[in-house]
Design an enzyme around this catalytic site. Sequence first.
Site, mmCIF file in Angstrom:
data_model
loop_
_atom_site.group_PDB
_atom_site.id
_atom_site.type_symbol
_atom_site.label_atom_id
_atom_site.label_comp_id
_atom_site.label_asym_id
_atom_site.label_seq_id
_atom_site.Cartn_x
_atom_site.Cartn_y
_atom_site.Cartn_z
ATOM 1 C CG ASP A 109 4.737 -2.641 -1.534
ATOM 2 O OD1 ASP A 109 3.957 -3.613 -1.596
ATOM 3 O OD2 ASP A 109 4.403 -1.487 -1.884
ATOM 4 C CE LYS A 163 -3.253 2.495 -5.308
ATOM 5 N NZ LYS A 163 -2.522 1.727 -6.304
ATOM 6 C CG ASP A 220 2.098 -0.236 0.690
ATOM 7 O OD1 ASP A 220 3.145 0.432 0.641
ATOM 8 O OD2 ASP A 220 1.512 -0.618 -0.326
HETATM 9 N N1 GDD Z 1 7.748 -7.253 -11.263
HETATM 10 C C1 GDD Z 1 7.043 -6.139 -11.146
HETATM 11 N N2 GDD Z 1 6.834 -5.379 -12.260
HETATM 12 N N3 GDD Z 1 6.584 -5.757 -9.942
HETATM 13 C C2 GDD Z 1 5.874 -4.605 -9.862
HETATM 14 C C3 GDD Z 1 5.619 -3.773 -10.970
HETATM 15 C C4 GDD Z 1 6.128 -4.204 -12.252
HETATM 16 O O1 GDD Z 1 5.962 -3.558 -13.285
HETATM 17 N N4 GDD Z 1 4.900 -2.698 -10.551
HETATM 18 C C5 GDD Z 1 4.705 -2.849 -9.235
HETATM 19 N N5 GDD Z 1 5.309 -3.993 -8.800
HETATM 20 C C6 GDD Z 1 5.302 -4.541 -7.439
HETATM 21 C C7 GDD Z 1 5.814 -3.547 -6.408
HETATM 22 O O2 GDD Z 1 7.205 -3.740 -6.176
HETATM 23 C C8 GDD Z 1 4.986 -3.904 -5.178
HETATM 24 O O3 GDD Z 1 5.628 -4.907 -4.419
HETATM 25 C C9 GDD Z 1 3.697 -4.460 -5.748
HETATM 26 O O4 GDD Z 1 3.953 -4.790 -7.111
HETATM 27 C C10 GDD Z 1 2.508 -3.485 -5.666
HETATM 28 O O5 GDD Z 1 2.824 -2.302 -6.324
HETATM 29 P P1 GDD Z 1 2.642 -0.869 -5.619
HETATM 30 O O6 GDD Z 1 3.068 0.156 -6.594
HETATM 31 O O7 GDD Z 1 3.278 -0.857 -4.282
HETATM 32 O O8 GDD Z 1 1.049 -0.795 -5.489
HETATM 33 P P2 GDD Z 1 0.175 -0.009 -4.422
HETATM 34 O O9 GDD Z 1 0.771 -0.092 -3.074
HETATM 35 O O10 GDD Z 1 -0.082 1.359 -4.950
HETATM 36 O O11 GDD Z 1 -1.228 -0.818 -4.454
HETATM 37 C C11 GDD Z 1 -1.228 -2.230 -4.293
HETATM 38 O O12 GDD Z 1 -1.046 -2.599 -2.940
HETATM 39 C C12 GDD Z 1 -2.117 -2.189 -2.028
HETATM 40 C C13 GDD Z 1 -1.765 -2.702 -0.638
HETATM 41 O O13 GDD Z 1 -0.620 -2.082 -0.181
HETATM 42 C C14 GDD Z 1 -2.579 -2.794 -4.809
HETATM 43 O O14 GDD Z 1 -2.468 -4.196 -4.828
HETATM 44 C C15 GDD Z 1 -3.760 -2.360 -3.920
HETATM 45 O O15 GDD Z 1 -4.939 -2.979 -4.333
HETATM 46 C C16 GDD Z 1 -3.473 -2.764 -2.474
HETATM 47 O O16 GDD Z 1 -4.524 -2.299 -1.610
HETATM 48 MG MG MG Z 2 2.577 -0.696 -2.324
#
Ligand code: GDD
Ligand code: MG
Length: 368
Positions: A109, A163, A220
């Site tokens: 994403d 976080k 993001d």
């Molecule tokens: N296959 C799969 N299964 N993918 C998953 C799952 C799951 O259960 N849960 C989340 N994802 C995928 C999402 O589609 C996304 O592409 C990615 O893993 C990260 O999940 P997010 O839910 O978007 O996390 P975030 O944005 O809160 O935090 C993450 O991204 C940040 C940067 O944007 C973390 O990696 C943070 O450390 C980072 O700073």
């Molecule tokens: Mg994200």
Amino acid sequence: MKAIILAGGPGTRLRPLTCTRPKLLMPIANRPLLDWTFERLSWAGVSEAILAVNYMAEAFEKHFGGERYGIRITYSREEKAMGTGGPVKLCERLLKLEEEETLLIMNGDIWCDLDFSALEASHKRNVSRGAVATITLYEVEDVSRFGVVELQPDGRITAFHEKPSGRVESKLINAGIYASTSQIFSYIEPRKTSIEREVFPRLAGENRLYGFQHRGEWGDVGKFEDYLKVNFRVAKSLAGEKPRIEGSVEYDSTVKLNPPVILGDGVKLSPGSKIGPNAILGRNVTVGRECQISNSVVFDGVEFGDGCLVKGSIIGEGVLLGGNVRITGGSVVGDLAIISPGVKLLRKVYVCPRKEVEKSALGPKRIV
Ligand code: GDD
Ligand code: MG
């Protein structure tokens, strides 16, 4: 280089748009987010990618099939959500890495203009110093929604806080793109797990985690505000001071285009309309007379009646807006909804797909 792309999150914060499409297929400047990513990966010589899918898995297979920009695509589908670590572990059996071949792991994403080969080169240098993984880092003001790292001048990451709730000094966040060796798999348990909470802190403790700072564009798209921001930044870099016209578009000299503006193929604008700044209109959007659209993203096939005003909002695919509709203030209309003439949706009003809306809503509300 081979890649694993995490693509299975439910995109809850982007509902109602993610009721009908996965987050990673949301359009960025009229092109699905993951298409941008695959193109960039191909420039860096990535030969094979595994999409770790879960929510709306079929939509990916339908869109990409087995190949994009010369990258072979396979799918790894979990039975139920496994976080950001479990799905990576599941991909281990599907991957054959050559000796010393780099494995790229990324959150799907993210939109960015990272040069993946520069990340790879930096990682290879780090491997000679004992690294298992190199995390792409990005500087932001508010780190609370991200993973935050403590970086040493020699590039080592000595702490990783996902976080953080308290104050942290560092402004460098995890940009969600990692280069690694195949050793990473031995750090991940085969269960639902968070790579950020369980794997990175451990690697940091063992001095096997390094950082690579990206200084270009990065975002993001997980929240509406960020999704809009990324779209406008891309529109500006693609279109600049001129409107970007993608194919055949109809409008006359009474229409004012105020860049950044992107008009998809088949767009028709009636006389007297003002489009932009920051307006992205998808394919086959038709706009009635004297409409105003700014700071907004309009998906394919939307029809506007006369005199509509859309500002700071997102209109999903195939939506019909009657005459004199006003949609403002971060409101979001799901695909195929019908908004009756004169209706006002003024501030953070979210309309579910296919809903027919006959009454105005002036404040935050979900219309389901
Ligand atoms: N296959 C799969 N299964 N993918 C998953 C799952 C799951 O259960 N849960 C989340 N994802 C995928 C999402 O589609 C996304 O592409 C990615 O893993 C990260 O999940 P997010 O839910 O978007 O996390 P975030 O944005 O809160 O935090 C993450 O991204 C940040 C940067 O944007 C973390 O990696 C943070 O450390 C980072 O700073
Ligand atoms: Mg994200």
